[in-house]
Structure formats: structure tokens, C-alpha cells
Design a protein around this motif. Structure first.
Motif, mmCIF file in Angstrom:
data_model
loop_
_atom_site.group_PDB
_atom_site.id
_atom_site.type_symbol
_atom_site.label_atom_id
_atom_site.label_comp_id
_atom_site.label_asym_id
_atom_site.label_seq_id
_atom_site.Cartn_x
_atom_site.Cartn_y
_atom_site.Cartn_z
ATOM 1 N N LEU A 22 40.256 72.823 43.523
ATOM 2 C CA LEU A 22 41.186 71.725 43.276
ATOM 3 C C LEU A 22 42.608 72.268 43.169
ATOM 4 C CD1 LEU A 22 39.344 69.523 40.618
ATOM 5 C CD2 LEU A 22 39.918 68.873 42.970
ATOM 6 N N ARG A 24 46.995 71.404 42.834
ATOM 7 C CA ARG A 24 48.059 70.461 42.489
ATOM 8 C C ARG A 24 49.388 71.203 42.555
ATOM 9 N NH1 ARG A 24 48.022 69.379 35.869
ATOM 10 N NH2 ARG A 24 48.833 71.437 35.270
ATOM 11 N N VAL A 102 37.072 64.639 38.258
ATOM 12 C CA VAL A 102 37.867 64.244 39.422
ATOM 13 C C VAL A 102 36.935 63.637 40.464
ATOM 14 C CG1 VAL A 102 39.310 65.067 41.321
ATOM 15 C CG2 VAL A 102 39.634 65.982 39.002
ATOM 16 N N LEU A 173 44.311 67.271 43.892
ATOM 17 C CA LEU A 173 44.042 66.336 42.807
ATOM 18 C C LEU A 173 44.640 64.973 43.165
ATOM 19 C CD1 LEU A 173 43.096 65.887 39.804
ATOM 20 C CD2 LEU A 173 45.478 66.394 39.181
ATOM 21 N N ALA A 179 42.011 66.299 35.707
ATOM 22 C CA ALA A 179 40.867 67.215 35.608
ATOM 23 C C ALA A 179 40.684 67.596 34.139
ATOM 24 C CB ALA A 179 41.126 68.464 36.454
#
Length: 255
Positions: A22, A24, A102, A173, A179
Motif C-alpha cells: 500500500l 500514499r 483498506v 491508498l 489503514a
């Protein structure tokens, strides 16, 4: 020594698994979501890892609502059968939701904005009372395969008693989602820049398996999530080899 470099006569057959990296973007740069597995886990106890886990037989359910590259395309990327590829993508979405909260799903052209609305379903997935296909259908949601990118393919060394044939995915994300560390499989969770996670490992503050270390090293070269997802990649199976050097075990990675 807990590890041996001796190749067993009958190596364990690896179980299919999926891992999701994941990503971001922040003012400090690209970050990844990591979790430290609890010490009681049978595999990778105490290790810092990305969310993921083994494929459930129900992950191959062809009735699951699907948006994005079809299973046949994923089969090409991951050198898998079409049904196997479907199961891998479904496992990636399911495990990410179970372990981090998520949810890579949506309705129409949209993506779920607040996955906490499905907290009860999340627990039912963890307990295996509910399958991913049944959850999505009941919630009127569709799996968003277009939010995932194929990243890597790692197979546990033949010397290990518990082995996994793991496909790595990358995903950003979704906006509005968070998360968390609400899983019994991890005792710590959080976002870090790849370079910082590597520094922690080098300093002995965390322990990384070769696939995690290698992936973080790759991600440290990117300035943003979009840049990472846009990078051209060829996914080939990597099987690390354990080699004894006096009182240490060295891990050699090769395709």
C-alpha cells in the motif's frame, strides 16, 4: 542454528499467497504501510511485512463482481492459470481489507470512501464466516482490480518447512480510507518512507525478510505513488537460496 542450508529430499509444496504494497503520498515523500507480525505467528514471526496472506479456496469464486484487467490478463502477468490469477487478485483484496481495513472495491466508477462502514463484514471475513464474493455481492460492491498493479513474484526457499508462492501487488491508498492495525496478526502497524524502514532494519530496530527488503529498496527510488505504479516491470519468480557461511546463513536471491 534455526536455519539450515541443506536442501530437503522432499521440499514442502508452496501455498499460493498474495501481498499488497500500500502506497500514499505525503509532504515528506512516498510512504508504505507496514505491519510487525506477532511473535506467535507460525510464519515470519516478529517480521515487519506488507499486508497479505494465503489464498482461500473461495477466492477463486467466478461470481465475484469485477472491474479492471480480467483474470486472463493477470494470469499473463503472474504466469498463473486464469482461475489461479482470479484467486490471487481476490486474496489480495480480501487480505488487505482484513489486515489493514483498506477496501479496494466500489460501486459504479467510484471507490469506497470509508471502509469502516463494513467493519462487521471485515470480522466475518477474518473468521471465514463470509467469503469475499458473498460480502461484495451483499454490499452491492465490485472488486476494483484496476486499483492493483503487478509488482513481484517471490517463492519461499526450499529449505523452509512452511513455504509460500507469493505474488506481490502495489496499490495506492484510496481517498478517504485509512489503514489501521486492527488485526490479531500484527502488534504494530504504520506508514513509513521506504528509506526510513530500511534504516530501521539496518539499525536492528526491525527485521525484514528478503522480499520486503528488496521491495523497499526498489520503492525508495520513486518520488511518488503514481511514479511507482507507472514504472514498467517484468514479473519473474524469485526463489532465494540459503547458504551457510560459518555461523551465519546468507540469503542469495536469483530469478
Amino acid at each position: 542454528m534455526p536455519f539450515s542450508d541443506a536442501v530437503p529430499e522432499n521440499p514442502a509444496v508452496p501455498r499460493d499467497a498474495a501481498t499488497v504494497v500500500l502506497l500514499r503520498d505525503t509532504d515528506q515523500g512516498l510512504e508504505v504501510f507496514l505491519q510487525r507480525r506477532v511473535a506467535a505467528m507460525a510464519f515470519a514471526a516478529g517480521m515487519t511485512v506488507f499486508p497479505g496472506g494465503g489464498v482461500d479456496e473461495r477466492d477463486a469464486d467466478a461470481s465475484v463482481g469485477w472491474t479492471g484487467p480480467e483474470p486472463a490478463r493477470w494470469a499473463e502477468w503472474f504466469s498463473a492459470t486464469e482461475s489461479g490469477a482470479r484467486a490471487l487478485v481476490c486474496a489480495a483484496v480480501r487480505e488487505t481489507f482484513e489486515e489493514s481495513g483498506v477496501l479496494l472495491a466500489g460501486s459504479g466508477n467510484g471507490v469506497v470512501g470509508d471502509a469502516r462502514l463494513y467493519a462487521e463484514a471485515r470480522q466475518a471475513l477474518v473468521s471465514r464466516e463470509l467469503s469475499l464474493a458473498a460480502f461484495l455481492a451483499g454490499a452491492g460492491l465490485t472488486l476494483r482490480a484496476d486499483l492493483l498493479r503487478p509488482w513481484a513474484h517471490w517463492i519461499t526457499p526450499v529449505q523452509e518447512k512452511r513455504r509460500y508462492d507469493t505474488r506481490f501487488f502495489a496499490a495506492v491508498l484510496p481517498a478517504g480510507q485509512h489503514a489501521d492495525g486492527a488485526t490479531t496478526e500484527a502488534d504494530a502497524s504504520g506508514w513509513q518512507r521506504p528509506a526510513d524502514a530500511l534504516t530501521d532494519a539496518e539499525a536492528g530496530r526491525s527485521v525484514l525478510m528478503p522480499p520486503t527488503w528488496h521491495t523497499l529498496t526498489e520503492l525508495a527510488e520513486f518520488g511518488s505513488a503514481a511514479e511507482a505504479l507507472a514504472a514498467e516491470r517484468t514479473v519473474e519468480a524469485i526463489i532465494p537460496t540459503l547458504i551457510r557461511e560459518e555461523d551465519r546463513i546468507r540469503v542469495v536471491c536469483h530469478e
